[in-house]
Design a protein around this motif. Structure first.
Motif, PDB file in Angstrom:
ATOM      1  N   UNK A 151       0.885  -1.220   0.085  1.00 20.30           N
ATOM      2  CA  UNK A 151      -0.133  -0.093   0.009  1.00 20.30           C
ATOM      3  C   UNK A 151       0.947   1.135  -0.051  1.00 20.30           C
ATOM      4  N   UNK A 152       1.943   1.267   0.694  1.00 24.21           N
ATOM      5  CA  UNK A 152       2.842   2.421   1.034  1.00 24.21           C
ATOM      6  C   UNK A 152       3.801   2.672  -0.249  1.00 24.21           C
ATOM      7  N   UNK A 153       4.006   1.489  -1.011  1.00 23.25           N
ATOM      8  CA  UNK A 153       4.979   1.509  -2.186  1.00 23.25           C
ATOM      9  C   UNK A 153       4.039   2.068  -3.107  1.00 23.25           C
ATOM     10  N   UNK A 154       2.783   1.825  -3.247  1.00 19.15           N
ATOM     11  CA  UNK A 154       1.811   2.186  -4.204  1.00 19.15           C
ATOM     12  C   UNK A 154       1.834   3.997  -4.230  1.00 19.15           C
ATOM     13  N   UNK A 155       1.653   4.172  -2.888  1.00 17.41           N
ATOM     14  CA  UNK A 155       1.302   5.696  -2.857  1.00 17.41           C
ATOM     15  C   UNK A 155       2.545   6.216  -3.105  1.00 17.41           C
ATOM     16  N   UNK A 156       3.655   5.896  -2.704  1.00 18.16           N
ATOM     17  CA  UNK A 156       4.906   6.597  -3.026  1.00 18.16           C
ATOM     18  C   UNK A 156       5.363   6.712  -4.495  1.00 18.16           C
ATOM     19  N   UNK A 157       4.963   5.513  -5.173  1.00 21.90           N
ATOM     20  CA  UNK A 157       5.295   5.510  -6.548  1.00 21.90           C
ATOM     21  C   UNK A 157       4.166   6.501  -7.349  1.00 21.90           C
ATOM     22  N   UNK A 231      13.041  14.930  -6.124  1.00 15.30           N
ATOM     23  CA  UNK A 231      12.296  14.065  -6.615  1.00 15.30           C
ATOM     24  C   UNK A 231      12.018  12.819  -5.631  1.00 15.30           C
ATOM     25  N   UNK A 232      13.035  12.392  -4.955  1.00 18.47           N
ATOM     26  CA  UNK A 232      12.715  11.360  -4.030  1.00 18.47           C
ATOM     27  C   UNK A 232      11.733  11.934  -2.859  1.00 18.47           C
ATOM     28  N   UNK A 233      12.231  12.953  -2.372  1.00 19.54           N
ATOM     29  CA  UNK A 233      11.424  13.721  -1.136  1.00 19.54           C
ATOM     30  C   UNK A 233      10.066  13.921  -1.664  1.00 19.54           C
ATOM     31  N   UNK A 234       9.742  14.647  -2.933  1.00 18.89           N
ATOM     32  CA  UNK A 234       8.321  14.437  -3.336  1.00 18.89           C
ATOM     33  C   UNK A 234       7.614  13.209  -3.129  1.00 18.89           C
ATOM     34  N   UNK A 235       8.398  12.179  -3.649  1.00 19.01           N
ATOM     35  CA  UNK A 235       7.514  10.576  -3.503  1.00 19.01           C
ATOM     36  C   UNK A 235       7.275  10.176  -2.253  1.00 19.01           C
ATOM     37  N   UNK A 237       6.956  12.337   0.491  1.00 18.07           N
ATOM     38  CA  UNK A 237       6.403  13.099   1.305  1.00 18.07           C
ATOM     39  C   UNK A 237       4.820  13.030   1.269  1.00 18.07           C
ATOM     40  N   UNK A 238       4.351  14.053   2.124  1.00 13.54           N
ATOM     41  CA  UNK A 238       2.676  13.786   2.155  1.00 13.54           C
ATOM     42  C   UNK A 238       2.230  15.449   1.729  1.00 13.54           C
ATOM     43  N   UNK A 239       3.205  16.368   1.483  1.00 12.00           N
ATOM     44  CA  UNK A 239       2.727  17.751   1.250  1.00 12.00           C
ATOM     45  C   UNK A 239       2.261  17.921  -0.194  1.00 12.00           C
ATOM     46  N   UNK A 240       2.253  19.108  -0.493  1.00 15.25           N
ATOM     47  CA  UNK A 240       1.680  19.615  -1.980  1.00 15.25           C
ATOM     48  C   UNK A 240       2.479  19.016  -3.031  1.00 15.25           C
ATOM     49  N   UNK A 241       1.711  18.538  -4.011  1.00 18.26           N
ATOM     50  CA  UNK A 241       2.263  17.698  -5.263  1.00 18.26           C
ATOM     51  C   UNK A 241       2.613  18.827  -6.361  1.00 18.26           C
ATOM     52  N   UNK A 242       3.662  18.546  -7.205  1.00 17.10           N
ATOM     53  CA  UNK A 242       3.973  19.101  -8.416  1.00 17.10           C
ATOM     54  C   UNK A 242       3.797  18.108  -9.353  1.00 17.10           C
ATOM     55  N   UNK A 243       3.315  18.592 -10.679  1.00 15.48           N
ATOM     56  CA  UNK A 243       3.196  17.649 -11.922  1.00 15.48           C
ATOM     57  C   UNK A 243       4.333  17.483 -12.951  1.00 15.48           C
ATOM     58  N   UNK A 244       5.489  18.365 -12.421  1.00 17.25           N
ATOM     59  CA  UNK A 244       6.639  18.282 -13.393  1.00 17.25           C
ATOM     60  C   UNK A 244       7.764  18.228 -12.657  1.00 17.25           C
ATOM     61  N   UNK A 245       8.534  17.303 -13.013  1.00 17.89           N
ATOM     62  CA  UNK A 245      10.057  17.282 -12.114  1.00 17.89           C
ATOM     63  C   UNK A 245      10.955  18.449 -12.648  1.00 17.89           C
ATOM     64  N   UNK A 246      10.689  19.180 -13.480  1.00 18.08           N
ATOM     65  CA  UNK A 246      11.603  20.226 -14.044  1.00 18.08           C
ATOM     66  C   UNK A 246      11.394  21.279 -12.950  1.00 18.08           C
ATOM     67  N   UNK A 247      10.186  21.339 -12.401  1.00 23.18           N
ATOM     68  CA  UNK A 247       9.948  22.270 -11.344  1.00 23.18           C
ATOM     69  C   UNK A 247      10.734  22.084 -10.149  1.00 23.18           C
ATOM     70  N   UNK A 248      11.444  21.044 -10.036  1.00 22.37           N
ATOM     71  CA  UNK A 248      12.264  20.646  -8.745  1.00 22.37           C
ATOM     72  C   UNK A 248      13.489  20.954  -9.054  1.00 22.37           C
ATOM     73  N   UNK A 249      13.932  20.962 -10.223  1.00 20.25           N
ATOM     74  CA  UNK A 249      15.331  21.376 -10.758  1.00 20.25           C
ATOM     75  C   UNK A 249      15.845  22.631 -10.426  1.00 20.25           C
ATOM     76  N   UNK A 250      16.961  22.749  -9.935  1.00 22.47           N
ATOM     77  CA  UNK A 250      17.258  24.095  -9.722  1.00 22.47           C
ATOM     78  C   UNK A 250      17.429  25.264 -11.013  1.00 22.47           C
ATOM     79  N   UNK A 251      16.984  26.275 -11.114  1.00 18.74           N
ATOM     80  CA  UNK A 251      17.113  27.124 -12.169  1.00 18.74           C
ATOM     81  C   UNK A 251      18.176  27.391 -13.007  1.00 18.74           C
TER      82      UNK A 251
END
Length: 267
Positions: A151-157, A231-235, A237-251
């Motif tokens: 169950x938790x693996x499914x949530x994370x993935x 990307x790992x912390x987003x997986x 975590x339980x906080x707000x979600x982003x839809x694109x990994x590029x938003x997590x990449x340093x500018x």
């Protein structure tokens, strides 16, 4: 006042030289190893990227070259105390067998003049050690996802937003990127320039990027590693979600890759 012996002066000079580069140093420190106690001529410690590093140094103020046997004995000490790096300073040089014995190891053979001249490579090796550990830690975190209950693996993935690989929405591309980072850092440590850099969105349409110097390699490695970590912390975590990994990449990294792929010189 008795005159200080040449070998003692040499130890102090080596210690002072390392201290100038930001190390915390000690002369004739006793360190407990797995197989026994060792008195080390000079120890040098530094912290980079949240990782502590220990270098141990042997000082040879000899007129004759250091033989292979001394290198092998010192290598054993480096392994026994778990040092990240071993350096032998010798003003009389090294025998050919000693040079061969040190190749492809964590042992550096040098003297005061060469160490200062090659300081960029020496200091880069500190950063390499810290980055290698961070990469290994992050790889372990990604692998640990498979140990979660179903169950938790499914949530994370379900929260994975990284690039796809082979049409799969799984962190295979991230793992491949981490693996290439290690290969690139290892190649650079042996002077095999240029070294390949694999961006997270790498595919057949945009091949590997050749990086030609330490500043560039350390920058893209640190920035990409930060992206993989986010990307790992987003997986998990339980906080707000982003839809694109590029938003997590340093500018800064996004801008650099865009410039390189459009044939522009990065600023």
């Amino acid at each position: 006042m008795p005159q200080m012996k040449d070998w003692k002066e040499y130890q102090i000079k080596v210690s002072e030289t390392l201290a100038e580069f930001g190390f915390t140093t000690k002369v004739e420190e006793v360190i407990e190893g797995a197989r026994g106690r060792h008195e080390i001529d000079v120890t040098a410690r530094i912290r980079y990227a949240g990782v502590d590093q220990l270098w141990i140094i042997e000082c040879k103020k000899w007129k004759r070259p250091v033989p292979k046997e001394r290198i092998l004995a010192f290598t054993s000490i480096v392994e026994d105390v778990g040092a990240d790096r071993g350096l032998i300073f010798a003003e009389g040089g090294f025998q050919a067998g000693a040079v061969r014995a040190s190749r492809n190891t964590s042992i550096t053979l040098t003297n005061l003049t060469d160490f200062v001249s090659n300081s960029e490579d020496e200091l880069s090796s500190i950063k390499i050690g810290g980055l290698m550990r961070r990469i290994a830690e992050l790889e372990n975190k990604y692998h640990s996802i498979w140990n979660l209950d179903e169950k938790e693996r499914g949530r994370v993935q379900s929260r994975y937003v990284g690039p796809e690989a082979f049409g799969l929405k799984e962190p295979i591309a991230v793992m491949a990127c981490l693996s290439t980072m290690k290969d690139s850092l290892e190649a650079a440590s042996f002077g095999r320039w240029p070294v390949p850099y694999r961006a997270l969105d790498q595919d057949d349409s945009n091949g590997l990027i050749d990086v030609k110097n330490w500043d560039g390699l350390l920058f893209v490695t640190e920035q990409t590693l930060e992206t993989c970590s986010r990307i790992y912390e987003h997986m998990v975590g339980n906080g707000s979600s982003v839809s694109r990994w590029q938003d997590l990449q340093p500018s800064d990294l996004t801008d650099l890759l865009s410039a390189l792929r459009n044939g522009r010189s990065p600023r």
